[in-house]
Motif scaffolding. Sequence first.
Motif, short mmCIF file in Angstrom:
data_model
loop_
_atom_site.label_atom_id
_atom_site.label_comp_id
_atom_site.label_asym_id
_atom_site.label_seq_id
_atom_site.Cartn_x
_atom_site.Cartn_y
_atom_site.Cartn_z
N THR A 33 2.48 1.87 0.69
CA THR A 33 2.13 0.90 1.73
C THR A 33 3.42 0.38 2.35
OG1 THR A 33 0.79 -1.05 2.25
CG2 THR A 33 2.14 -1.18 0.28
N LEU A 34 3.30 -0.29 3.47
CA LEU A 34 4.51 -0.79 4.13
C LEU A 34 4.20 -2.00 4.98
CD1 LEU A 34 4.34 -0.03 7.39
CD2 LEU A 34 4.75 2.25 6.53
N SER A 35 5.25 -2.72 5.28
CA SER A 35 5.12 -3.79 6.29
C SER A 35 6.41 -3.82 7.07
CB SER A 35 4.84 -5.14 5.62
OG SER A 35 5.99 -5.93 5.58
N LEU A 45 12.03 -3.05 7.33
CA LEU A 45 10.91 -2.23 6.89
C LEU A 45 10.81 -2.36 5.38
CD1 LEU A 45 8.72 -0.08 7.49
CD2 LEU A 45 10.50 1.65 7.13
N ARG A 46 9.66 -2.81 4.91
CA ARG A 46 9.47 -2.96 3.45
C ARG A 46 8.47 -1.92 3.01
NH1 ARG A 46 8.33 -8.80 5.40
NH2 ARG A 46 10.46 -9.64 5.56
N LEU A 47 8.83 -1.20 1.98
CA LEU A 47 8.01 -0.08 1.54
C LEU A 47 7.73 -0.15 0.05
CD1 LEU A 47 10.03 2.91 3.08
CD2 LEU A 47 7.90 1.98 3.99
N ILE A 48 6.52 0.25 -0.31
CA ILE A 48 6.26 0.56 -1.71
C ILE A 48 5.96 2.05 -1.74
CG2 ILE A 48 4.69 0.22 -3.66
CD1 ILE A 48 4.48 -2.71 -2.65
N VAL A 49 6.75 2.76 -2.54
CA VAL A 49 6.67 4.22 -2.53
C VAL A 49 6.45 4.71 -3.96
CG1 VAL A 49 8.14 4.45 -0.50
CG2 VAL A 49 9.17 4.40 -2.78
N TYR A 101 1.88 -9.03 2.45
CA TYR A 101 1.17 -8.06 3.28
C TYR A 101 0.15 -7.35 2.41
CZ TYR A 101 4.90 -4.99 1.32
OH TYR A 101 5.77 -4.34 0.49
N ALA A 102 -0.78 -6.67 3.05
CA ALA A 102 -1.90 -6.08 2.32
C ALA A 102 -1.57 -4.66 1.89
CB ALA A 102 -3.14 -6.07 3.20
N PHE A 103 -2.07 -4.31 0.71
CA PHE A 103 -1.97 -2.93 0.26
C PHE A 103 -3.06 -2.15 0.99
CE2 PHE A 103 -2.03 0.51 -2.95
CZ PHE A 103 -0.68 0.70 -3.06
N VAL A 104 -2.79 -0.89 1.30
CA VAL A 104 -3.76 -0.19 2.15
C VAL A 104 -5.04 0.23 1.42
CG1 VAL A 104 -2.17 0.65 3.90
CG2 VAL A 104 -2.43 1.94 1.79
N GLU A 105 -4.94 0.34 0.08
CA GLU A 105 -6.14 0.80 -0.62
C GLU A 105 -6.76 -0.32 -1.41
OE1 GLU A 105 -6.06 4.65 -2.56
OE2 GLU A 105 -4.19 5.04 -1.49
N ARG A 106 -8.03 -0.18 -1.64
CA ARG A 106 -8.73 -1.15 -2.48
C ARG A 106 -8.62 -0.72 -3.93
NH1 ARG A 106 -13.55 -3.81 -0.22
NH2 ARG A 106 -14.55 -3.21 -2.16
N CYS A 107 -8.82 -1.65 -4.83
CA CYS A 107 -8.81 -1.35 -6.26
C CYS A 107 -10.19 -1.75 -6.75
CB CYS A 107 -7.71 -2.16 -6.93
SG CYS A 107 -7.59 -1.85 -8.69
N MET A 113 -3.11 -7.49 -2.45
CA MET A 113 -2.10 -8.09 -1.58
C MET A 113 -0.74 -8.00 -2.26
SD MET A 113 -3.30 -9.33 1.28
CE MET A 113 -1.99 -10.43 1.78
N ILE A 114 0.26 -7.79 -1.46
CA ILE A 114 1.64 -7.77 -1.98
C ILE A 114 2.30 -9.09 -1.57
CG2 ILE A 114 3.86 -6.56 -1.92
CD1 ILE A 114 1.62 -4.73 -2.88
N PHE A 115 2.94 -9.75 -2.53
CA PHE A 115 3.59 -11.04 -2.25
C PHE A 115 5.06 -11.00 -2.62
CE2 PHE A 115 -0.80 -12.37 -2.97
CZ PHE A 115 -0.99 -13.35 -2.00
N ARG A 116 5.84 -11.73 -1.84
CA ARG A 116 7.22 -11.99 -2.24
C ARG A 116 7.30 -13.49 -2.41
NH1 ARG A 116 12.41 -12.59 -3.35
NH2 ARG A 116 13.98 -11.80 -1.87
#
Lengths: 143, 434
Positions: A33-35, A45-49, A101-107, A113-116
């Motif tokens: 996901t990214l924001s 650009l913030r990424l979770i990879v 920002y929101a994660f693109v997939e549901r669980c 949601m991703i928080f800092r």
Amino acid sequence: MHVEQISIFIENKFGRLAEVTRILGEAGVNIRTLSLADTSDFGILRLIVNDAEKAKSVLKDRGFTVSKTEVVAVEIPDRPGGLADILQVLDASGINVEYMYAFVERCGENAVMIFRFDETQKAIEALTAKSFNVLPGERLYSM
Amino acid sequence: MFFNEEFETLPREAIEALQLKRLKSMVARVQQNVPFYKESLAKAGISADSIKSLADLARLPFTYKQDMRDSYPYRLFAVPMEDIVRIHASSGTTGKPTVVGYTQKDIDTWSELMARSFVAAGVHKGDIIHNSYGYGLFTGGLGAHYGAERLGASVIPMSGGNTKKQIMIMQDFGSTVLTCTPSYSLFMAEAAKEEGIDFRDLKLRVGIFGAEPWSEAMRRDIEEKLNLSAVDIYGLSEIMGPGVAIECCEAKQGLHVWEDHFIPEIINPETGEVLPAGEKGELVITTITKEGIPLIRYRTRDITSITYEPCVCGRTHARIARMSGRSDDMLIIRGVNVFPSQIEAILMGVEGVEPHYVLIVERKDNLDTLEVQVEVGEDIFSDEIKHLQALSTKIEKQIKEMLGVTCRVRLVEPKSITRSEGKAKRVIDNRNKA
């Protein structure tokens, strides 16, 4: 319980975002996901990879400024007021959300949601104490 | 029209005789009173008595801006502080300014030379001089002010900024003469236009513009948009302030240097060799009447040429051409002197900032703009925008505080600033391209 996020400094110039994604694609890094936060001059650009270490090193090799940050992924019931409930817990604990920002997939039935936070550990404790599900990084990288 | 016809039209032989006499007396004074000159003249083996002709000037050592910095604040002063009635200063690279002191006689001389300059520009008693040069440590405002009073004209001490009010005052007070930087005059004309005021309808007749380089094309633009006669004035605080040289309204072909007070020379900036009239080089000035802080062969770093050809106006004093550049890397931004090294020193003082930067100077809507591009390395990068914005704001603020110039800091990606082979290109000046 932390999630590794990489952040990349990108000038607001034509083709820079495409360049970053192409470098990652060629390295076989999958973006979970990214924001993108932007100003008139630059963006972050913030990424979770799936492989933060690799993503960081290939981008650095290509001259980008990259940093790693720990963020927190939280499951949120996918219903009206779901996000409000979690923010209230944070508010009550005096924790600041720097960005989210929101994660693109549901669980399952839940959104992610991703928080800092300004105080990551304190936030995790406050959320788990109220039975919110904080997802470990491994779950996200392979989701 | 002259302010001091006798001196402004002295035959060349008389000018040179006066210069020699005054040079000798000045050298004797500084040898006596300024340890810096006592030492440097001794090293060069020169005493006042050994100066037999003006050609001997070439044997005298140069004085550099660095010498003034090293003497900060008062060590180049040639009189006791009790005789100093005014202190001005210009900016310096380390944040320490270059300090100059004036005796009452120096102020009188300066006032007279500014009054002469006003008259040469076509100004007379009865004119209303709207003075938009900055007042303060900068010599522009007070220099023009005292000259206007000496002439007996009415002076409006506006100083810079507050453009709307400037326009209102010019309209209501019936200003006939405008003194400011050339770019500010055009900026005011544009601002007035937006308010529905046409500068051509004002009573302005003469504009005296200086403190920054400008072109013949810009003169035509100003004269058309402001409906006045525009002349170029030259000066620098180290030598005196504004009024060291000025164009006469009759010819507008070069700026007359008041040679009964200053000896101009043009040298090759690399070798220091004196160049013949007509050749382009660095302007060097020796002050021959100043009491507070006399300077021998001061390296102005301004590039120009000199002519001794007679002028249609009748003045016999030599003329220097419009400044065509600098022999160092100094930038003049909205009349403020800025050295890239000053910006560099500020950037280096900010934690984590890498030494990769470039200064981009443009002229937008007739105003100079400075953009400082700074590369973002890992040490200053944050994943939060507010931290990066706070960083650029902090740098902007420090540059404003230290140098008095407004700039915009733009954060850029690493390696985006071209690395040239050898010396880095720190300045991109796009002002003369338009």
